[in-house]
Design a protein around this motif. Structure first.
Motif, PDB file in Angstrom:
ATOM      1  N   ALA A 162     -35.853  57.860-120.419  1.00  0.00           N
ATOM      2  CA  ALA A 162     -37.084  57.826-119.617  1.00  0.00           C
ATOM      3  C   ALA A 162     -38.122  56.912-120.273  1.00  0.00           C
ATOM      4  O   ALA A 162     -38.792  56.118-119.596  1.00  0.00           O
ATOM      5  CB  ALA A 162     -37.638  59.235-119.441  1.00  0.00           C
ATOM      6  N   ALA A 163     -38.242  57.011-121.597  1.00  0.00           N
ATOM      7  CA  ALA A 163     -39.211  56.165-122.302  1.00  0.00           C
ATOM      8  C   ALA A 163     -38.836  54.689-122.150  1.00  0.00           C
ATOM      9  O   ALA A 163     -39.689  53.829-121.893  1.00  0.00           O
ATOM     10  CB  ALA A 163     -39.261  56.545-123.780  1.00  0.00           C
ATOM     11  N   PHE A 164     -37.537  54.403-122.284  1.00  0.00           N
ATOM     12  CA  PHE A 164     -37.062  53.023-122.149  1.00  0.00           C
ATOM     13  C   PHE A 164     -37.357  52.482-120.753  1.00  0.00           C
ATOM     14  O   PHE A 164     -37.783  51.340-120.578  1.00  0.00           O
ATOM     15  CB  PHE A 164     -35.564  52.968-122.447  1.00  0.00           C
ATOM     16  CG  PHE A 164     -34.969  51.603-122.270  1.00  0.00           C
ATOM     17  CD1 PHE A 164     -35.108  50.644-123.262  1.00  0.00           C
ATOM     18  CD2 PHE A 164     -34.276  51.264-121.117  1.00  0.00           C
ATOM     19  CE1 PHE A 164     -34.560  49.371-123.114  1.00  0.00           C
ATOM     20  CE2 PHE A 164     -33.730  49.999-120.958  1.00  0.00           C
ATOM     21  CZ  PHE A 164     -33.873  49.052-121.959  1.00  0.00           C
ATOM     22  N   VAL A 165     -37.109  53.309-119.745  1.00  0.00           N
ATOM     23  CA  VAL A 165     -37.337  52.888-118.360  1.00  0.00           C
ATOM     24  C   VAL A 165     -38.796  52.479-118.168  1.00  0.00           C
ATOM     25  O   VAL A 165     -39.106  51.453-117.560  1.00  0.00           O
ATOM     26  CB  VAL A 165     -36.954  54.021-117.389  1.00  0.00           C
ATOM     27  CG1 VAL A 165     -37.509  53.769-115.995  1.00  0.00           C
ATOM     28  CG2 VAL A 165     -35.432  54.181-117.354  1.00  0.00           C
ATOM     29  N   PHE A 178     -28.852  50.546-108.251  1.00  0.00           N
ATOM     30  CA  PHE A 178     -29.272  51.916-107.942  1.00  0.00           C
ATOM     31  C   PHE A 178     -29.500  52.647-109.256  1.00  0.00           C
ATOM     32  O   PHE A 178     -28.635  53.367-109.750  1.00  0.00           O
ATOM     33  CB  PHE A 178     -28.162  52.575-107.118  1.00  0.00           C
ATOM     34  CG  PHE A 178     -28.581  53.836-106.401  1.00  0.00           C
ATOM     35  CD1 PHE A 178     -29.640  53.830-105.509  1.00  0.00           C
ATOM     36  CD2 PHE A 178     -27.886  55.017-106.591  1.00  0.00           C
ATOM     37  CE1 PHE A 178     -29.999  54.984-104.821  1.00  0.00           C
ATOM     38  CE2 PHE A 178     -28.242  56.175-105.913  1.00  0.00           C
ATOM     39  CZ  PHE A 178     -29.300  56.163-105.024  1.00  0.00           C
ATOM     40  N   GLY A 179     -30.649  52.424-109.847  1.00  0.00           N
ATOM     41  CA  GLY A 179     -30.961  53.002-111.149  1.00  0.00           C
ATOM     42  C   GLY A 179     -32.110  53.985-111.034  1.00  0.00           C
ATOM     43  O   GLY A 179     -33.215  53.611-110.637  1.00  0.00           O
ATOM     44  N   VAL A 193     -35.611  52.830-112.171  1.00  0.00           N
ATOM     45  CA  VAL A 193     -35.289  52.041-113.348  1.00  0.00           C
ATOM     46  C   VAL A 193     -35.386  50.564-112.968  1.00  0.00           C
ATOM     47  O   VAL A 193     -34.711  50.120-112.034  1.00  0.00           O
ATOM     48  CB  VAL A 193     -33.864  52.356-113.832  1.00  0.00           C
ATOM     49  CG1 VAL A 193     -33.507  51.491-115.031  1.00  0.00           C
ATOM     50  CG2 VAL A 193     -33.738  53.839-114.168  1.00  0.00           C
ATOM     51  N   PRO A 194     -36.210  49.795-113.652  1.00  0.00           N
ATOM     52  CA  PRO A 194     -36.351  48.378-113.270  1.00  0.00           C
ATOM     53  C   PRO A 194     -35.015  47.654-113.437  1.00  0.00           C
ATOM     54  O   PRO A 194     -34.253  47.949-114.346  1.00  0.00           O
ATOM     55  CB  PRO A 194     -37.396  47.837-114.247  1.00  0.00           C
ATOM     56  CG  PRO A 194     -37.414  48.789-115.385  1.00  0.00           C
ATOM     57  CD  PRO A 194     -37.012  50.130-114.841  1.00  0.00           C
ATOM     58  N   GLN A 195     -34.768  46.724-112.562  1.00  0.00           N
ATOM     59  CA  GLN A 195     -33.501  45.996-112.563  1.00  0.00           C
ATOM     60  C   GLN A 195     -33.815  44.567-112.964  1.00  0.00           C
ATOM     61  O   GLN A 195     -34.150  43.739-112.119  1.00  0.00           O
ATOM     62  CB  GLN A 195     -32.846  46.095-111.181  1.00  0.00           C
ATOM     63  CG  GLN A 195     -32.620  47.547-110.740  1.00  0.00           C
ATOM     64  CD  GLN A 195     -31.559  48.258-111.558  1.00  0.00           C
ATOM     65  OE1 GLN A 195     -30.448  47.742-111.737  1.00  0.00           O
ATOM     66  NE2 GLN A 195     -31.869  49.439-112.098  1.00  0.00           N
ATOM     67  N   ARG A 212     -27.912  43.286-108.440  1.00  0.00           N
ATOM     68  CA  ARG A 212     -28.145  42.595-109.699  1.00  0.00           C
ATOM     69  C   ARG A 212     -28.158  43.607-110.843  1.00  0.00           C
ATOM     70  O   ARG A 212     -28.313  44.819-110.633  1.00  0.00           O
ATOM     71  CB  ARG A 212     -29.434  41.787-109.650  1.00  0.00           C
ATOM     72  CG  ARG A 212     -30.709  42.584-109.612  1.00  0.00           C
ATOM     73  CD  ARG A 212     -31.924  41.627-109.591  1.00  0.00           C
ATOM     74  NE  ARG A 212     -33.149  42.361-109.791  1.00  0.00           N
ATOM     75  CZ  ARG A 212     -33.844  42.941-108.824  1.00  0.00           C
ATOM     76  NH1 ARG A 212     -33.448  42.861-107.574  1.00  0.00           N
ATOM     77  NH2 ARG A 212     -34.954  43.606-109.094  1.00  0.00           N
ATOM     78  N   GLY A 213     -27.973  43.122-112.055  1.00  0.00           N
ATOM     79  CA  GLY A 213     -27.864  43.999-113.208  1.00  0.00           C
ATOM     80  C   GLY A 213     -29.183  44.627-113.620  1.00  0.00           C
ATOM     81  O   GLY A 213     -30.269  44.114-113.299  1.00  0.00           O
TER      82      GLY A 213
END
Lengths: 338, 338, 338
Positions: free
Chosen positions: B81-84, C183-184, C195-197, C217-218
């Motif tokens: 979560a912190a990384f995100v 889909f993160g 989650v940023p892609q 995309r990754g």
């Protein structure tokens, strides 16, 4: 807003009225939700218990249920069919005006009937023809050598790639792609060589093609949908497939190349049909089944396993790998015993 | 390019630093690939062995892993979560300027907030409204009677057919089609009759809809996604489906008409849910399972068989056709044996 | 219309002629349908019986079949490959003229080679580049920081969202979406956090991407297709997937995030591969199978059950829930006996 008395509806669709024929109807509703001036229906016996308390103003139902109706009843042999026809009266799709939107980009060799409507950001390629009363919605792309028949509607963002011919009154939903290259490959010297896809797509009268459904064009001959075929969303139809008249396929089902499906078939959601197979008329395939051989007899067909809680599933699924061994042991015991 | 010292990141997200807090971070990376000025993370114990040799400049990890870190560590209770959150600082999406692109085609009865951005080749139909801060990307088609809420983003080539209402901050990816006709058919005299689809689609706040996903509008009532529903790509949602808040569905899954799915459910890729079923809250369906009956208890559910080499599979699968017979033989032996 | 004598075709593709070398060929056909001046082929022995009565003017076939040909024969070691090459001569795709359609909307920082062709209603974002000879068909949307290599073709309505790089001669069919958000998601305090892609999509030379296929995309690194990968329609490729060179995937198959697929693999229609798995080179997955663990050995793999009539299926499928219990009983008997 359209509105009709129950008496008017009864006359228009040859139904019998029980109760107040002057009740005014301005829309449809479910039995459960109902609403003032709303018409509901009762066809499935499962929902019979909802009749007594329906807030609807009137209900379409069978003779046998009429006595239980607390409100005005419209009595029909097929209440669902009658309801569908009545509901259609309340559809409020605006019909776009005939003519070509100034932003549309139309090849000089294409022919568009003056009564057709071509929306914004539409492009139409060389030698394509759009017949009378057809509606081509915003963002559609029609390639070369296509034909859109009388009264067709391409809702929006539909692509007809090349050599796609639509019969009359075909309805195509957004994102559908007809006439893309079939998936034809030949391996040569360790690399894929593309097989040219020289055929087209032929779609019969009164077909419906769902959103984001794809129908590839044929490699040599055409991919064919006979009349009144109904395809839901996200269906994949491979090259040179033939689908018989009045067949309906539910969402996410797929037919691989060169398969032939009969008339009046029903294909469940997510079901697959392998390439080069033949499925006869009046076959029903249940959801997510895989058809791995041709079907010669009408009837219902299935594959797959039942749903279980994951712990039970793990235990049983692990045994699937031993099934042949288990069967041999049972046979051996029987022989000993026998 | 944005850049931050580890100390700044620690302060912003309330993390603890071990090692050099002045290390400068200008992006994120995997543990394995790392890179100068890159921040990686360790959450899954599976990847712990990569920590010792990571070329990253710093790593977000749990207290328990801190001692093993060869580089600066940011210590978090939930490292992922912190990384995100940190990674989001390095996202470089340009925000399109407010205003309407000159090529857009907007019905005079539609209302577009001045702070919204309407891209090229967009068409917006009668009586539709676009709220403050919404972004409608290139090639989107918005039909009649739709509403796009505050801060929504339709990335590109999205279609809202008719009566689609999006809450706030809904993100819709390219090729998605919301509000197409539900697949409603009634057979009469050997031909399909189309059931009018009079409902709409209601999408709650903070939902995300994947690329080429399709959500049909309701037949009578609406199709509903409650808030914070997350749909991956190529999902099919039939008419009158209801999906509960915070439910996430993976790619290629599908829900047939009138099914109701609870809150906090997880639906695996390619899974299917038949029509008219009810799935309660907190149900997890594994990939490519088919839900054939309603689920009343939270938990994990599955169908299907394990993967095998094809030769073993053929042998075992053939026995599946004899399973009932095998079971009867085993029961008979048991009875004899008593 | 192109036309060639059999002698000309033989010389061009190094084939041997049996019969009248002056026969003129103006197109291709199936053995069954044939036609004056049409060339058919016989590769699959299944169709050998059709040779005697073919209405084709000439047939490409193997030496061994030459004696049975009633018409002029072109003799090839690999008749299908020879036929494919000949058929390509009759493909009549018009090549769009170089240049930018006046309706296209191109960011001033994008670079388009003068020999590229940009169709109507195309938008191209900041810093994207279109190389020599590339064709961008009607309605395509190319976002920021993309590259379309030499000789690529985006047929129509293709979306490259952001950071998508196509090698040379990549062919992308309508409705495909490359580079959408993976889909993160991470759950925090009962709500989904996105989650940023931050990665992109890298597509190698000579790849083909089917209609309505999606490739995300990754998240951190890129999603990668190596050279000569062939994807059919409606395929879903999750973020950070890697697909090896020369692998072909049939329609509706899917690969979940971070899976790695080897070279020269064949994935059947509707098959699924779970996330984070590794599949080695030269693996064949049969249609609608689910790959639930990594595959280390080349070969053919399957899951699923055979198709049955629905009544038999119900009987057998019900027993699947008892499979573990049945297996235990058989083992118990064996032990007693043993």
């Amino acid at each position: 807003m359209n509105s009709f008395t129950v008496a008017e509806l009864a006359e228009r669709f040859a139904l019998r009225v029980q109760g107040d024929a002057d009740v005014r109807i301005d829309g449809v509703a479910t039995l459960a939700n109902g609403g003032t001036h709303k018409l509901a229906f009762l066809a499935n016996p499962r929902y019979r218990s909802m009749l007594a308390t329906t807030p609807a103003a009137a209900v379409v139902l069978r003779e046998a249920d009429a006595a239980s109706s607390p409100v005005t009843a419209l009595i029909a042999d097929d209440p669902y069919a009658a309801f569908v026809k009545i509901a259609s009266l309340f559809e409020t799709r605006s019909t776009p005006a005939p003519g070509i939107h100034p932003s549309a980009c139309i090849d000089p060799t294409a022919a568009v009937d003056p009564s057709a409507s071509i929306g914004p950001f539409v492009s139409i390629g060389a030698r394509s023809t759009i017949a009378a009363g057809a509606v081509i919605g915003p963002g559609c792309v029609i390639g070369e050598d296509c034909h859109v028949g009388e009264g067709c509607e391409l809702v929006a963002r539909v692509t007809l790639v090349v050599r796609v011919r639509l019969g009359q009154r075909v309805l195509v939903h957004p994102g559908a792609v007809l006439g893309a290259d079939g998936f034809g490959l030949a391996m040569e010297h360790g690399r894929w060589m593309k097989v040219p896809q020289l055929g087209g797509v032929d779609v019969g009268d009164d077909c419906e093609i769902g959103a984001n459904t794809t129908i590839d064009r044929g490699a040599i001959d055409d991919t064919v949908l006979e009349e009144d075929v109904r395809l839901d969303n996200q269906i994949q139809v491979g090259h040179n497939v033939r689908i018989g008249a009045h067949t309906a396929m539910a969402g996410c089902s797929a037919v691989a190349g060169s398969a032939t499906i009969g008339r009046y078939c029903l294909v469940g959601g997510g079901a697959g049909i392998l390439g080069h197979l033949e499925v006869c008329d009046r076959v029903m395939i249940t959801a997510m089944s895989l058809v791995t051989h041709s079907i010669r007899e009408p009837g219902e067909y299935s594959s797959g396993t039942p749903l279980m809680d994951n712990r039970s599933w793990r235990r049983n699924a692990a045994r699937y790998k031993q099934l042949d061994s288990i069967a041999r042991q049972v046979q051996a015991r029987n022989k000993e015993k026998g």
